[in-house]
Each structure stands twice: as structure tokens, then as C-alpha cells.
Write an enzyme that holds these catalytic residues in place. Structure first.
Site, PDB file in Angstrom:
ATOM      1  N   GLU A 132       0.840  -1.213   0.000  1.00  0.00           N
ATOM      2  CA  GLU A 132       0.000   0.000   0.000  1.00  0.00           C
ATOM      3  C   GLU A 132       0.870   1.256   0.000  1.00  0.00           C
ATOM      4  OE1 GLU A 132      -2.922  -0.366  -0.785  1.00  0.00           O
ATOM      5  OE2 GLU A 132      -3.252  -2.467  -0.259  1.00  0.00           O
ATOM      6  N   ASP A 159       3.729  -4.525  -5.589  1.00  0.00           N
ATOM      7  CA  ASP A 159       4.178  -5.841  -5.107  1.00  0.00           C
ATOM      8  C   ASP A 159       5.702  -5.904  -5.025  1.00  0.00           C
ATOM      9  OD1 ASP A 159       1.671  -6.915  -4.722  1.00  0.00           O
ATOM     10  OD2 ASP A 159       1.611  -8.009  -6.624  1.00  0.00           O
TER      11      ASP A 159
END
Ligand code: ZN
Length: 683
Positions: A519, A583
Site C-alpha cells: 500500500e 508488489d
């Protein structure tokens, strides 16, 4: 913990004391044996971690977990979602059984009873929808269509275009209205326009399904069949006018602010009718996402017969209500959207569908009870301290990024420090007092949709409410919001397999730590980087640095574009770019944070944690295991076109194969699949 002092300064002292006394040396705490057994059982130790790490981490789970017949996709996210749903079911059943309940509690109980009252739903038939269908029957021109569209959108029916309320990208303290392309029932424009045989087959199935739904709604069979073909042609015209999903990811493409006069020039339609029906006749400003769609709309409507307009609206009204109507509608809806499109074999039991309806309708009411039952102890404290570790890890990594320059690095650091973290549940709960919940299930669902639509519509032009959450507390997910520069982690995801307060920290960092890093990196992915620390869309990067960022992003795009998810179906590197960058960065930050945590606690990451795995290897295995997922081939094909996230296998193997420390932890040789000689690196 390094961050403990900082963290104690913002929380009650009692929290610090309880943490200190209960958990004096977390690094030395034994790993609960049930946890160790589960980790090992989920693995396939025969697989080569340097060849296919996803198989190595998840093989045991994949072999032992057949896809449930009522799911299209099932992974460890869904196992947790099911556990959360069981809790919600208990809350709802308890409320429904309590005859003396009043206020909010009585609302939960009534919603649950009405949703489960199948005999009443059968006996009402289509009656609850008749007033809506009657309004649709009066439409005979674009003005009538726009008025009906506004009133349907207020009920949660997504026709013609969508209204979103979001901060002004250039002035993020104020909310404005965003009108976005929409109005399609199939998952993406490609389903209307794609030339491959499977698209043609799905379109034919869709046409037949629309015909059957129109017939169920009372239209004679012959007419229904003709109108279904008209609806498909009309939606195909909307699809042609729509911008491909990948292009729409660019915030610049999503933001085109205009006033009412300009809207009527751009899109010559009787807009006043729509504004009045949507309940905001006073709106003067809005943003178009994108303008070309709204430019095309008048031409499309000019060529559309009134009976097609009515059929289109009727189809969508019935489609949106189908899950809440008698079983003939539920079954027909499932046969196409569940089975044909996504390969689902069996419809989910009623209780699961009702829990989901209740979460959508009364999410923050249910969420309050969920938090009381499932989110306590030290969860919030540990999560906050982990976020601090992840932020420090991001900051520590910035100097080694050669492609940045000092001023941009400084600004990136400033943006990171400005991130607002929300953990568990909102500080201010939504007030559902104005929402009436009665005995008619469909009416309840429509009332909740209108309540939400009106609540959001009232926020247009007002100051942004910083305390608002866009996910309900039981949700197994998290988000970064660039306009608010905030990260939000609902209580629903702060649970195993992501997080547990008695787990080894290698597992917590590999699980929720990675989600936090992910995030955080969204704040700096190809979309997030375009917003500054205040949430304003503006260029704060030196041009040469931005160019080097784009080159690195291109490496990620190329890499993921090569990944195949089903025979002949590859991922879209452009659609999934932001998620893949997040990621790649997330695993790195979580790993660095874990290493620094271990150092502070005198834990050697290379020492054995369980069953021959070092703590560092356990970190990677835990990360891999949060993604163990099975799915139908149909669903994987749909998701390759619609999901901005990559297939789970590549959410594991992609980031790890591009992370040097992973290859070292498993002693992979250079050139092996999980340790290629060329790697992509952004953050
Ligand atoms: Zn993401």
C-alpha cells in the site's frame, strides 16, 4: 521495538504496560505448534523453491483444497473472508432473534430476517419493482432516458454512466462529482468488441440471458428476444465509445473538469433532467472520465429507438435486483453471470448472499459489532508499530535508488511522512438513523443504495471528510488513497493468515507487513507518484527522474506481459502495472523491516524457525502462502481482462524473482527461474 517510544507517546500508557508485560521478548517466543504444522502442510517441499516458489509455498494447500462448487475463485483471502462472514452471520442472527431490540440493532435484525424470508420474497414476485418499471415505461426520448437514468442510479442501478464523488484532484480538500463511462453489464468493453470465438459465444449467451430476464419481467417472448438484440447493440455502441481500462488508469485521463455550460456543449443532451433526478439540480462543476465518452453519447442516443431505451433500462433494473427477487430471477442470473461467464458450479447458500447484502447495506453497523468480537488485544498497537517499521524501511531504501536525484528523493520522503494511517475501523461511525429498514428485502436493498447515493451526492462541493472509510471493517483488503495520501487497513485483514499477535514476526512481516509495504508503494507507483503529499495531482518530479521512473516501469510492464494465466491468455502488463510496482516494492520493504526488527531483537534471521526453514525463509514462505489460490479457468480469463492485480502465481513469483535477497535466502543459482540475471527494480 524501536518504535515503541514513539507509539506510546500517542496511546494510553496502559497499552504500553500491557504490551511490555505480556510480550517481553517476542523474538524468543515459541512458534505455536498448530501454526508451524499449518505452514508446513501448505507447502510442497518436493518442489524447487528456485524453480517455482509459488508451488513450493502453496503446493500442499493447492493439492488439498479443491475449489468449492459455490466459488469462482478461492484462496487464503477467501478462507479468511469466510471466517469473517461466519462472525457477521452470528451477529445478524443474534440481532434477528432479539425481539426486544431497538434502533440500529433492530435494523440489523430486520434486514437479516427479510433477506432470509424466501416465501415472502416469492409471494411478492416482481411487485416491489413495479413502480420502477412503470417509470421506465414512460421513457420515449433522451430527456426521459436521462431522468430515468438518474432515478435508477439512485437505487444502485448502473445505467449509461456512473456518478462518483471524489476529491478534486487539483484541490483535494473539496469533493467534486466525477461522471464516468459505464452502463455495461458485461465485465469489460472487450466482451462486446473482442473478435475471438469465446467472446462471440459469451455475447450470444448474454443476448439469450437478457431475453430470458426481459421475459421473466413480463415481456412477451418474441418481443423480449428482439429487444435483447437491441440492448446488446446499444451496449456495444457504449463499449465502442469507452476508453480501454489500461488507458483510464492514468489520473490525467480521469480528470477533465468542466462547468454545466461546457458540459452541454461537449455533450448536447438535456442534462438538467439528469441533475434533477439525481437530486443535485444545483451542481455547476464536474469532471468527465473521459470526455470522449460523453461526446459520443448524444450521437448514440439520437440513433436509439425509444423501445430500445426502455428495454435497456428495464434489463438493467431487473439485472440489478435479480439477486433479491424470487428464485426464477436468482437462478437465471446465476446461470449466466455465475456459471457461463465465470465457471461457478453452484450458487452460494442463501446465508452467505445475505451476509454480503448486509455488509453492503449496513456495513458500518455490522462492522462495529465485528470489531468488538474480532479485533482486540494488541492488534492495533502491533499493526501501527509495523507500519512505522515499513515506513522507516522505505525511507532507508531511498538513498540507494540511483535513478532518483536528491530533490525528488527529499520530496518523496516528505510525501511518505505525510501519509495518514488508518487501522482497524473508523474513528467516527456512520449514522444510519435516516435509513428505514422494513420487511421487504428488495425495498431494503434499494433504500440502502439510495441512502448511500444521497449521502455521497450531498458531499459534492463540500470539504472532504478525512475520517471517512471506503471499505467496511470486516473486509479482507486494504487500500491506499492518493487524494487523501492515506493507507487503510480494515480489521478484517488484520487476522491470520496475514497477522496474529502471537505469531513469529517473520510471518507477520511476510503477511501483513508485505500488504503494508504494498500500500505504501502505491503512493509512488505510476498513478500514485502523480499526486503530491497533500493529495494534489501535480508534477513534483524532475523531468529526468520521471523519465528514468518510466523506463523502470516499462521493465515491469514487459515482464508481466509475458506471464500466461490460461492457454493463450497473458496478463496485461499495462493494466496491472501499478499493482506490480506495489508488489515489487512491498516485498522489499517488508523484508528490510523484518531484518531491522530482527537485529533490534537479537534474532538471527538465518537461524532455524521451524522444520528446517530459517526465519528469513519463513518470511518468504508466509508471503507466498497468503496468495495460495485456485480459480476456474473462466474466471482467470475474465480477470486477465478486468483485474488490475496479477494472477496470484505471479504476485508471488514476479516480485521474488526480482529481489536479490530472496535468491540468496534460498541459495538459488544465477540464471535459475527465480534468480534471473536481469531484474526489474523500481522502488
Ligand atoms: Zn494494490
Amino acid at each position: 521495538m524501536r518504535v515503541r517510544p514513539l507509539f506510546c507517546s500517542v496511546l494510553a500508557l496502559v497499552a504500553c504496560r500491557s504490551e511490555a508485560s505480556k510480550n517481553p521478548e517476542p523474538a524468543k517466543a515459541p512458534i505455536p505448534s498448530a501454526v508451524a504444522t499449518e505452514v508446513v502442510a501448505n507447502m510442497d517441499r518436493a518442489a524447487d523453491p528456485c524453480g517455482d516458489f509459488y508451488r513450493y509455498a502453496c503446493g500442499g494447500w493447492l493439492d488439498a483444497t479443491p475449489l468449492p462448487a459455490d466459488e469462482t475463485r478461492y484462496g487464503r483471502f477467501h478462507v479468511l473472508r469466510d471466517r469473517n462472514n461466519e462472525t457477521l452471520r452470528e451477529i445478524l442472527e443474534t440481532a434477528a432473534a432479539d425481539a426486544s431490540a431497538t434502533g440500529d440493532r433492530a435494523k440489523l435484525g430486520r434486514f437479516w430476517r427479510s433477506c432470509n424470508d424466501e416465501p415472502a420474497i416469492e409471494s411478492r414476485g416482481l411487485a416491489p419493482l413495479q413502480p420502477v418499471l412503470a417509470e421506465i415505461d414512460t421513457v420515449d426520448d433522451p430527456a426521459g432516458l436521462l431522468a430515468a437514468a438518474g432515478s435508477l442510479q439512485r437505487r444502485g442501478v448502473r445505467v449509461l454512466f456512473d456518478l462518483d464523488v471524489e476529491p478534486d484532484y487539483k484541490r483535494p480538500e473539496i469533493n467534486i462529482a466525477y461522471l464516468g463511462q459505464g452502463g455495461l453489464a458485461l465485465p469489460d468493453r472487450e466482451f462486446y468488441l473482442g473478435t475471438a470465438p469465446r467472446f462471440a459465444e459469451l455475447r450470444e449467451g448474454y443476448r439469450a440471458h437478457v431475453a430470458r430476464m426481459l421475459e421473466l419481467s413480463g415481456m412477451p417472448a418474441g418481443e423480449a428476444s428482439q429487444r435483447a438484440a437491441d440492448v446488446l447493440a446499444f451496449e456495444t455502441a457504449l463499449a465502442k465509445a469507452s476508453m480501454p481500462r489500461e488507458e483510464l488508469r492514468d489520473p490525467e485521463q480521469r480528470y477533465h473538469k468542466i462547468d454545466r455550460a461546457k458540459l452541454e456543449q461537449t455533450s448536447a443532451l438535456p442534462w438538467a433532467r439528469w441533475f434533477a433526478a439525481a437530486g443535485r439540480p444545483d451542481l455547476e462543476e464536474l469532471s468527465l472520465t473521459p470526455p470522449q465518452y460523453f461526446e459520443a453519447l448524444p450521437g448514440i442516443l439520437a440513433q436509439t429507438k425509444p423501445e430500445t431505451m426502455r428495454a435497456y433500462l428495464r434489463w438493467h433494473a431487473v439485472h440489478a435486483a435479480a439477486a433479491h427477487l424470487p428464485s426464477a430471477f436468482v437462478q437465471e442470473d446465476f446461470a449466466y453471470f455465475g456459471k457461463a461467464l465465470r465457471g461457478q458450479q453452484k450458487i452460494a447458500p442463501r446465508w452467505k448472499r445475505c451476509v454480503e447484502s448486509a455488509d453492503r447495506a449496513l456495513g458500518e453497523l455490522l462492522g462495529r459489532d465485528f470489531v468488538a468480537r474480532r479485533f482486540g488485544g494488541q492488534s492495533r498497537e502491533i499493526a501501527l508499530s509495523m507500519i512505522r517499521e515499513i515506513e522507516q524501511s522505505f525511507a532507508a531504501g531511498l538513498p540507494s535508488l540511483e535513478w532518483m536525484d536528491a530533490p525528488t528523493r527529499e520530496q518523496a520522503l516528505g510525501k511518505m511522512h505525510a501519509i495518514v494511517n488508518k487501522i482497524g475501523y473508523p474513528e467516527k461511525w456512520r449514522d444510519y438513523a435516516p435509513l428505514a429498514i422494513g420487511d421487504d428485502h428488495l425495498a431494503n436493498v434499494a433504500a440502502a443504495a439510495s441512502f448511500e447515493f444521497d449521502r455521497r451526492a450531498r458531499e459534492i462541493g463540500k470539504a472532504v471528510d478525512q475520517s471517512e472509510w471506503f471499505m467496511t471493517p470486516p473486509t479482507v483488503n486494504a487500500y491506499y488513497n492518493p487524494s487523501g495520501n492515506e493507507m487503510v487497513f480494515p480489521a478484517g485483514i488484520l487476522q491470520p493468515p496475514f497477522f496474529a499477535s502471537d505469531w513469529p514476526m517473520a510471518m507477520n512481516f511476510g503477511g501483513i507487513g508485505m500488504v503494508m509495504g504494498h500500500e505504501l508503494t502505491h503512493g509512488f507507483d505510476d498513478q500514485g507518484r502523480k499526486f503530491d503529499g497533500e493529495g494534489t495531482l501535480r508534477e513534483w518530479w524532475a523531468p529526468a527522474v520521471a523519465e528514468r521512473f518510466e523506463d523502470r516501469a516499462e521493465c515491469v510492464d514487459q515482464l508481466y506481459s509475458g506471464y500466461e494465466v490460461q492457454p493463450g491468455v497473458k496478463l496485461s502488463g499495462k493494466l496491472t502495472l501499478g499493482e506490480n510496482i506495489a508488489d515489487l516494492g512491498g516485498i522489499k520493504q517488508a523484508h528490510r523491516a523484518f531484518r531491522s526488527w530482527a537485529e533490534e531483537h537479537g534474532l538471527d534471521p538465518r537461524s532455524e524457525a521451524l522444520d528446517g526453514l530459517t526465519h528469513e525463509q519463513l518470511f518468504f514462505v508466509s508471503f507466498g502462502q497468503i496468495w495460495c489460490t485456485t480459480a476456474t479457468p473462466e474466471t482467470e480469463r475474465v480477470m486477465a481482462l478486468t483485474d488490475s492485480h496479477s494472477h496470484p502465481r505471479y504476485r508471488v513469483n514476479g516480485p521474488l524473482a526480482n529481489f536479490r535477497e530472496f535468491g540468496e535466502a534460498f541459495a538459488c543459482d544465477a540464471g535459475e527461474p527465480m534468480r534471473p540475471t536481469d531484474m526489474c527494480e523500481v522502488w
